[in-house]
Design a protein around this motif. Structure first.
Motif, PDB file in Angstrom:
ATOM      1  N   ASP A   1       0.033  70.838  44.104  1.00  0.00           N
ATOM      2  CA  ASP A   1      -0.514  69.485  44.177  1.00  0.00           C
ATOM      3  C   ASP A   1      -0.279  68.722  42.876  1.00  0.00           C
ATOM      4  N   ALA A   2      -0.419  69.407  41.740  1.00  0.00           N
ATOM      5  CA  ALA A   2      -0.193  68.753  40.449  1.00  0.00           C
ATOM      6  C   ALA A   2       1.265  68.314  40.313  1.00  0.00           C
ATOM      7  N   TYR A   3       2.183  69.158  40.737  1.00  0.00           N
ATOM      8  CA  TYR A   3       3.592  68.785  40.682  1.00  0.00           C
ATOM      9  C   TYR A   3       3.908  67.661  41.676  1.00  0.00           C
ATOM     10  N   ARG A   4       3.285  67.684  42.845  1.00  0.00           N
ATOM     11  CA  ARG A   4       3.504  66.609  43.814  1.00  0.00           C
ATOM     12  C   ARG A   4       3.038  65.274  43.229  1.00  0.00           C
ATOM     13  N   ALA A   5       1.882  65.277  42.579  1.00  0.00           N
ATOM     14  CA  ALA A   5       1.379  64.046  41.951  1.00  0.00           C
ATOM     15  C   ALA A   5       2.303  63.599  40.819  1.00  0.00           C
ATOM     16  N   LEU A   6       2.780  64.546  40.022  1.00  0.00           N
ATOM     17  CA  LEU A   6       3.691  64.207  38.930  1.00  0.00           C
ATOM     18  C   LEU A   6       4.971  63.567  39.466  1.00  0.00           C
ATOM     19  N   HIS A   7       5.562  64.184  40.481  1.00  0.00           N
ATOM     20  CA  HIS A   7       6.807  63.657  41.042  1.00  0.00           C
ATOM     21  C   HIS A   7       6.591  62.290  41.689  1.00  0.00           C
ATOM     22  N   ALA A   8       5.445  62.094  42.334  1.00  0.00           N
ATOM     23  CA  ALA A   8       5.146  60.786  42.931  1.00  0.00           C
ATOM     24  C   ALA A   8       5.004  59.724  41.845  1.00  0.00           C
ATOM     25  N   ASN A   9       4.342  60.067  40.741  1.00  0.00           N
ATOM     26  CA  ASN A   9       4.191  59.120  39.637  1.00  0.00           C
ATOM     27  C   ASN A   9       5.521  58.815  38.967  1.00  0.00           C
ATOM     28  N   LEU A  10       6.376  59.815  38.846  1.00  0.00           N
ATOM     29  CA  LEU A  10       7.702  59.572  38.280  1.00  0.00           C
ATOM     30  C   LEU A  10       8.516  58.656  39.189  1.00  0.00           C
ATOM     31  N   ALA A  11       8.482  58.914  40.482  1.00  0.00           N
ATOM     32  CA  ALA A  11       9.246  58.110  41.440  1.00  0.00           C
ATOM     33  C   ALA A  11       8.740  56.669  41.497  1.00  0.00           C
ATOM     34  N   ALA A  12       7.431  56.490  41.338  1.00  0.00           N
ATOM     35  CA  ALA A  12       6.849  55.148  41.400  1.00  0.00           C
ATOM     36  C   ALA A  12       6.998  54.394  40.087  1.00  0.00           C
ATOM     37  N   GLY A  13       7.467  55.073  39.051  1.00  0.00           N
ATOM     38  CA  GLY A  13       7.625  54.418  37.757  1.00  0.00           C
ATOM     39  C   GLY A  13       6.337  54.303  36.967  1.00  0.00           C
ATOM     40  N   ASN A  14       5.322  55.032  37.370  1.00  0.00           N
ATOM     41  CA  ASN A  14       4.025  54.971  36.688  1.00  0.00           C
ATOM     42  C   ASN A  14       4.051  55.621  35.306  1.00  0.00           C
ATOM     43  N   LEU A  15       5.060  56.415  35.025  1.00  0.00           N
ATOM     44  CA  LEU A  15       5.154  57.091  33.730  1.00  0.00           C
ATOM     45  C   LEU A  15       6.271  56.508  32.873  1.00  0.00           C
ATOM     46  N   GLY A  16       6.641  55.286  33.157  1.00  0.00           N
ATOM     47  CA  GLY A  16       7.643  54.601  32.348  1.00  0.00           C
ATOM     48  C   GLY A  16       9.033  54.693  32.952  1.00  0.00           C
ATOM     49  N   LYS A  17       9.929  53.963  32.323  1.00  0.00           N
ATOM     50  CA  LYS A  17      11.331  53.950  32.756  1.00  0.00           C
ATOM     51  C   LYS A  17      12.025  55.220  32.282  1.00  0.00           C
ATOM     52  N   PRO A  18      13.122  55.609  32.939  1.00  0.00           N
ATOM     53  CA  PRO A  18      13.866  56.786  32.472  1.00  0.00           C
ATOM     54  C   PRO A  18      14.246  56.630  30.993  1.00  0.00           C
ATOM     55  N   GLY A  19      13.962  57.681  30.228  1.00  0.00           N
ATOM     56  CA  GLY A  19      14.276  57.672  28.808  1.00  0.00           C
ATOM     57  C   GLY A  19      13.136  57.235  27.915  1.00  0.00           C
ATOM     58  N   SER A  20      12.046  56.717  28.502  1.00  0.00           N
ATOM     59  CA  SER A  20      10.917  56.292  27.678  1.00  0.00           C
ATOM     60  C   SER A  20      10.176  57.523  27.145  1.00  0.00           C
ATOM     61  N   PRO A  21       9.531  57.416  25.986  1.00  0.00           N
ATOM     62  CA  PRO A  21       8.838  58.579  25.409  1.00  0.00           C
ATOM     63  C   PRO A  21       7.791  59.185  26.352  1.00  0.00           C
ATOM     64  N   ARG A  22       7.032  58.336  27.033  1.00  0.00           N
ATOM     65  CA  ARG A  22       5.986  58.845  27.922  1.00  0.00           C
ATOM     66  C   ARG A  22       6.591  59.628  29.082  1.00  0.00           C
ATOM     67  N   ARG A  23       7.669  59.108  29.653  1.00  0.00           N
ATOM     68  CA  ARG A  23       8.323  59.790  30.774  1.00  0.00           C
ATOM     69  C   ARG A  23       8.966  61.098  30.317  1.00  0.00           C
ATOM     70  N   LEU A  24       9.621  61.080  29.164  1.00  0.00           N
ATOM     71  CA  LEU A  24      10.233  62.301  28.644  1.00  0.00           C
ATOM     72  C   LEU A  24       9.190  63.386  28.411  1.00  0.00           C
ATOM     73  N   LYS A  25       8.021  62.986  27.914  1.00  0.00           N
ATOM     74  CA  LYS A  25       6.944  63.960  27.696  1.00  0.00           C
ATOM     75  C   LYS A  25       6.469  64.557  29.021  1.00  0.00           C
TER      76      LYS A  25
END
Length: 127
Positions: A72-96
């Motif tokens: 479930d934690a990975y599903r939420a992470l992947h959904a947030n990445l896909a929705a752009g909630n963790l920044g654009k590709p290459g941003s520090p927050r997304r890389l972390k």
């Protein structure tokens, strides 16, 4: 509903040991999932179930709960990445968030309420 547990010292020790084992098992399952690139609950069970039951002395129900929490934690992470909630590709927050060293999948023990008494599963039996 909030419930306050008032365990005896012996029960408190058993609960503490159980929660530590569950959290350690969740870290192992999360690392295994990341390493294997396997994030679905059913698939993760094939890879991790026997290992965490043996290594952490968890009952089958607790092991399944840990694996489900990690999936479930990975599903939420992947959904947030896909929705752009963790920044654009290459941003520090997304890389972390995408880094393999990030610990994910903390789990908790389940408490079952029957009437006025709580049934709490632990590594040392139910209390």
């Amino acid at each position: 509903m909030q419930v306050k547990l008032l365990p005896t010292p012996q029960q408190a020790t058993a609960l503490d040991a159980t929660l530590r084992a569950v959290n350690a098992a969740a870290s192992v399952v999360a690392a295994l999932a990341f390493e294997q690139r396997c994030f679905r609950n059913f698939d993760l069970r094939r890879h991790a179930d026997d290992q965490i039951k043996a290594e952490f002395a968890l009952a089958a129900q607790a092991a399944q709960h840990v694996i489900k929490k990690v999936a479930d934690a990975y599903r939420a992470l992947h959904a947030n990445l896909a929705a752009g909630n963790l920044g654009k590709p290459g941003s520090p927050r997304r890389l972390k968030a995408e880094a393999p060293h990030v610990r994910r999948g903390a789990a908790s023990s389940a408490v079952y309420i029957y009437g006025r008494e709580a049934d709490v599963p632990s590594r040392h039996g139910r209390m």
